[in-house]
Scaffold this motif. Structure first.
Motif, PDB file in Angstrom:
ATOM      1  N   LEU A 145     -17.365  -8.716  11.008  1.00 19.29           N
ATOM      2  CA  LEU A 145     -17.321 -10.178  11.157  1.00 19.29           C
ATOM      3  C   LEU A 145     -17.581 -10.867   9.816  1.00 19.29           C
ATOM      4  O   LEU A 145     -17.053 -11.950   9.534  1.00 19.29           O
ATOM      5  CB  LEU A 145     -18.340 -10.635  12.211  1.00 19.29           C
ATOM      6  N   THR A 146     -18.391 -10.225   8.983  1.00 15.47           N
ATOM      7  CA  THR A 146     -18.602 -10.734   7.625  1.00 15.47           C
ATOM      8  C   THR A 146     -17.296 -10.646   6.839  1.00 15.47           C
ATOM      9  O   THR A 146     -16.948 -11.553   6.069  1.00 15.47           O
ATOM     10  CB  THR A 146     -19.717  -9.922   6.933  1.00 15.47           C
ATOM     11  N   GLY A 147     -16.555  -9.572   7.042  1.00 17.10           N
ATOM     12  CA  GLY A 147     -15.238  -9.443   6.422  1.00 17.10           C
ATOM     13  C   GLY A 147     -14.303 -10.548   6.901  1.00 17.10           C
ATOM     14  O   GLY A 147     -13.476 -11.054   6.137  1.00 17.10           O
ATOM     15  N   ALA A 148     -14.448 -10.943   8.174  1.00 20.04           N
ATOM     16  CA  ALA A 148     -13.630 -12.050   8.690  1.00 20.04           C
ATOM     17  C   ALA A 148     -13.982 -13.349   7.965  1.00 20.04           C
ATOM     18  O   ALA A 148     -13.098 -14.122   7.588  1.00 20.04           O
ATOM     19  CB  ALA A 148     -13.824 -12.198  10.197  1.00 20.04           C
ATOM     20  N   LEU A 149     -15.267 -13.574   7.748  1.00 23.95           N
ATOM     21  CA  LEU A 149     -15.656 -14.774   6.989  1.00 23.95           C
ATOM     22  C   LEU A 149     -15.058 -14.723   5.586  1.00 23.95           C
ATOM     23  O   LEU A 149     -14.615 -15.740   5.040  1.00 23.95           O
ATOM     24  CB  LEU A 149     -17.183 -14.882   6.881  1.00 23.95           C
ATOM     25  N   MET A 150     -15.056 -13.529   5.009  1.00 20.72           N
ATOM     26  CA  MET A 150     -14.503 -13.383   3.656  1.00 20.72           C
ATOM     27  C   MET A 150     -13.000 -13.698   3.656  1.00 20.72           C
ATOM     28  O   MET A 150     -12.517 -14.433   2.789  1.00 20.72           O
ATOM     29  CB  MET A 150     -14.767 -11.973   3.135  1.00 20.72           C
ATOM     30  N   CYS A 151     -12.284 -13.147   4.623  1.00 19.72           N
ATOM     31  CA  CYS A 151     -10.840 -13.431   4.698  1.00 19.72           C
ATOM     32  C   CYS A 151     -10.605 -14.925   4.862  1.00 19.72           C
ATOM     33  O   CYS A 151      -9.696 -15.502   4.249  1.00 19.72           O
ATOM     34  CB  CYS A 151     -10.199 -12.687   5.866  1.00 19.72           C
ATOM     35  N   GLU A 152     -11.439 -15.536   5.684  1.00 14.15           N
ATOM     36  CA  GLU A 152     -11.268 -16.969   5.902  1.00 14.15           C
ATOM     37  C   GLU A 152     -11.482 -17.750   4.608  1.00 14.15           C
ATOM     38  O   GLU A 152     -10.716 -18.655   4.271  1.00 14.15           O
ATOM     39  CB  GLU A 152     -12.265 -17.412   6.968  1.00 14.15           C
ATOM     40  N   ALA A 153     -12.507 -17.373   3.879  1.00 19.06           N
ATOM     41  CA  ALA A 153     -12.771 -18.061   2.610  1.00 19.06           C
ATOM     42  C   ALA A 153     -11.646 -17.834   1.607  1.00 19.06           C
ATOM     43  O   ALA A 153     -11.387 -18.678   0.753  1.00 19.06           O
ATOM     44  CB  ALA A 153     -14.101 -17.583   2.032  1.00 19.06           C
ATOM     45  N   LEU A 154     -10.984 -16.693   1.714  1.00 13.94           N
ATOM     46  CA  LEU A 154      -9.860 -16.413   0.821  1.00 13.94           C
ATOM     47  C   LEU A 154      -8.592 -17.147   1.261  1.00 13.94           C
ATOM     48  O   LEU A 154      -7.573 -17.101   0.589  1.00 13.94           O
ATOM     49  CB  LEU A 154      -9.581 -14.905   0.770  1.00 13.94           C
ATOM     50  N   GLY A 155      -8.656 -17.770   2.429  1.00 12.68           N
ATOM     51  CA  GLY A 155      -7.483 -18.481   2.940  1.00 12.68           C
ATOM     52  C   GLY A 155      -6.624 -17.636   3.859  1.00 12.68           C
ATOM     53  O   GLY A 155      -5.554 -18.075   4.286  1.00 12.68           O
ATOM     54  N   GLU A 156      -7.075 -16.435   4.193  1.00 13.79           N
ATOM     55  CA  GLU A 156      -6.305 -15.526   5.054  1.00 13.79           C
ATOM     56  C   GLU A 156      -6.786 -15.695   6.503  1.00 13.79           C
ATOM     57  O   GLU A 156      -7.490 -14.847   7.069  1.00 13.79           O
ATOM     58  CB  GLU A 156      -6.468 -14.077   4.566  1.00 13.79           C
ATOM     59  N   LEU A 157      -6.374 -16.799   7.075  1.00 10.95           N
ATOM     60  CA  LEU A 157      -6.925 -17.178   8.379  1.00 10.95           C
ATOM     61  C   LEU A 157      -6.447 -16.271   9.505  1.00 10.95           C
ATOM     62  O   LEU A 157      -7.192 -15.997  10.447  1.00 10.95           O
ATOM     63  CB  LEU A 157      -6.562 -18.634   8.694  1.00 10.95           C
ATOM     64  N   ASP A 158      -5.203 -15.803   9.425  1.00 10.67           N
ATOM     65  CA  ASP A 158      -4.702 -14.924  10.485  1.00 10.67           C
ATOM     66  C   ASP A 158      -5.459 -13.602  10.492  1.00 10.67           C
ATOM     67  O   ASP A 158      -5.791 -13.057  11.544  1.00 10.67           O
ATOM     68  CB  ASP A 158      -3.208 -14.645  10.292  1.00 10.67           C
ATOM     69  N   ALA A 159      -5.733 -13.096   9.308  1.00 12.91           N
ATOM     70  CA  ALA A 159      -6.496 -11.843   9.214  1.00 12.91           C
ATOM     71  C   ALA A 159      -7.908 -12.049   9.761  1.00 12.91           C
ATOM     72  O   ALA A 159      -8.438 -11.205  10.500  1.00 12.91           O
ATOM     73  CB  ALA A 159      -6.545 -11.369   7.759  1.00 12.91           C
ATOM     74  N   ALA A 160      -8.504 -13.176   9.414  1.00 13.22           N
ATOM     75  CA  ALA A 160      -9.857 -13.466   9.903  1.00 13.22           C
ATOM     76  C   ALA A 160      -9.869 -13.491  11.429  1.00 13.22           C
ATOM     77  O   ALA A 160     -10.742 -12.883  12.075  1.00 13.22           O
ATOM     78  CB  ALA A 160     -10.347 -14.796   9.328  1.00 13.22           C
ATOM     79  N   ALA A 161      -8.884 -14.168  11.999  1.00 17.12           N
ATOM     80  CA  ALA A 161      -8.836 -14.281  13.463  1.00 17.12           C
ATOM     81  C   ALA A 161      -8.604 -12.915  14.106  1.00 17.12           C
ATOM     82  O   ALA A 161      -9.196 -12.588  15.142  1.00 17.12           O
ATOM     83  CB  ALA A 161      -7.731 -15.258  13.865  1.00 17.12           C
ATOM     84  N   ALA A 162      -7.762 -12.090  13.485  1.00 14.32           N
ATOM     85  CA  ALA A 162      -7.479 -10.766  14.054  1.00 14.32           C
ATOM     86  C   ALA A 162      -8.738  -9.879  14.010  1.00 14.32           C
ATOM     87  O   ALA A 162      -9.002  -9.110  14.944  1.00 14.32           O
ATOM     88  CB  ALA A 162      -6.346 -10.096  13.279  1.00 14.32           C
TER      89      ALA A 162
END
Ligand code: NAD
Ligand code: IPM
Ligand code: MN
Length: 366
Positions: A311-328
């Motif tokens: 889930l921390t990796g999801a926050l990281m993806c989100e901060a990078l702008g990779e919202l689809d990856a974060a959601a997945a």
């Protein structure tokens, strides 16, 4: 879960977007949860068309005991200039009772990179995970979904003070600059995410320095007329978090209180094995770490829960702008919880690696 800003965009040009991610697996269960999570993050990157270039840094108790180095300046400069994000496992080892290495590496990075927002979401992902009784609550279920904005560069954590014979003195530091910017960050995030209330907690009835928080909360929140603001003393908020967590949306508080509340928050939604966090300064590369520590008792047993790291990796993806990856990534965690793919902290029998491999597979098929 939606973070604050997209911190950076990768270099322009055609081809695969690539992000440079420094990993600091650290101590205890840190390396296990990082090693298990990286393939899950890679699966998300592959699925959504970008690449994560991981660079593993050795800074840890082992490294400190072997070399005397905590975080050398050249590594700090590298992290400051050359990476898009830092992904950290945990630091803390009984062989370093003074915790010098963790102070230099973890707190050092927070302070020296001026990552003043410690963003700690508290969300109930499956109803059965909360120890709170649903009875008597509207709808029979407890709906917990709030974010703690923990000030991350001042307060008790500067380590100021002195030892004078039998007297040990610790000083708290609260500045107009530091308090204003974390309060503003919480209000801005609330506004951007359709939240209607921000709760500020201090102990200004006993600690005169906390009156600064009262003053600035009043001043800054006046600029956000659409958001209801409320104040709680920290002791009362701790009680409210257990009694009525549903009404919390955004909590903003000082460094020490935010630390304590985030473990309490984790306990309300399934424990430390599920709690992610992000250390942020909008516009800069952030430091992403689970809320949990190195849990030395569990180290090396393939029983640590990797979900907090994922889930921390999801926050990281989100901060990078990779919202689809974060959601997945988040969906994969929810799916694992629902399917009973759970580590022993959640009453299951899955190992760290098997649980993470299940989620990697899920992400790849998403
Ligand atoms: P801890 O978070 O390491 O562990 C407390 C308990 O929570 C564990 O005994 C375990 O029962 C449970 N737990 C935590 N993470 C888990 C996971 N992923 N899966 C399953 N169970 C999990 O806290 P602690 O015991 O107070 O601290 C141990 C060391 O970690 C100390 O040296 C402390 O300073 C350090 N620490 C580091 C960080 C960090 O690096 N971000 C955070 C907190 C504590
Ligand atoms: C956390 C940890 C750290 C903190 C420790 C390891 C210094 O508890 O990230 O919550 O107090 O900030
Ligand atoms: Mn903590």
């Amino acid at each position: 879960m939606a973070l604050l800003h997209h911190l950076r965009k990768p270099d322009g040009g055609a081809g695969l977007k690539r992000y440079r991610i420094a990993t600091i697996p650290g101590d205890g269960i840190g390396p296990e949860v990082v090693d298990a999570s990286l393939p899950v993050l890679e699966a998300a990157a592959a699925r959504f068309g970008f690449a994560l270039d991981f660079e593993r840094l050795p800074y840890s108790a082992d490294h400190y005991l072997a070399t005397g180095e905590t975080l050398p300046d050249r590594a700090f400069e590298h992290l400051r200039h050359d990476v898009d994000a830092i992904y950290l496992g945990a630091l803390g080892d009984p062989r370093v009772p003074g915790n010098e290495h963790a102070r230099d590496i973890l707190l050092g990075l927070r302070f020296r990179l001026d990552l003043y927002i410690n963003f700690r979401p508290v969300r109930l992902l499956q109803p059965d995970l909360t120890p709170l009784k649903a009875a008597g609550r509207p709808g029979g279920e407890v709906d917990i979904d709030f974010v703690i904005f923990r000030e991350n560069t001042e307060g008790m954590y500067l380590g100021r003070g002195r030892v004078d014979g039998e007297e040990y003195v610790a000083e708290e530091v609260h500045t107009v600059h530091g308090v204003t910017r974390i309060i503003r960050a919480a209000l801005e995030w609330a506004k951007a995410h359709g939240k209607t209330r921000v709760t500020m907690a201090d102990k200004s009835n006993a600690v005169p320095a906390h009156r600064l928080w009262q003053r600035l909360f009043g001043e800054v929140s006046a600029e956000y007329p659409g958001i209801e603001t409320e104040h709680r003393y920290i002791d009362a908020l701790a009680m409210d978090m257990v009694r009525k967590p549903e009404r919390l949306q955004v909590v903003v508080t000082n460094n020490l209180y935010g630390d304590i509340l985030s473990d309490l928050g984790a306990a309300l939604v399934g424990g430390l094995g599920l709690a992610p966090s992000a250390n942020l300064h909008p516009g800069r590369a952030g430091l992403f770490e689970p809320v949990h520590g190195s849990a030395p008792r569990h180290a090396g047993k393939d029983r640590a829960n990797p979900m907090a790291a994922i889930l921390t990796g999801a926050l990281m993806c989100e901060a990078l702008g990779e919202l689809d990856a974060a959601a997945a990534l988040e969906r994969a965690v929810r799916a694992a919880l629902a399917a009973g793919v759970r580590t022993p902290d959640l009453g299951g029998t899955a190992g760290t690696r098997a649980a993470a491999a299940w989620m990697a597979e899920r992400v790849a098929r998403s």
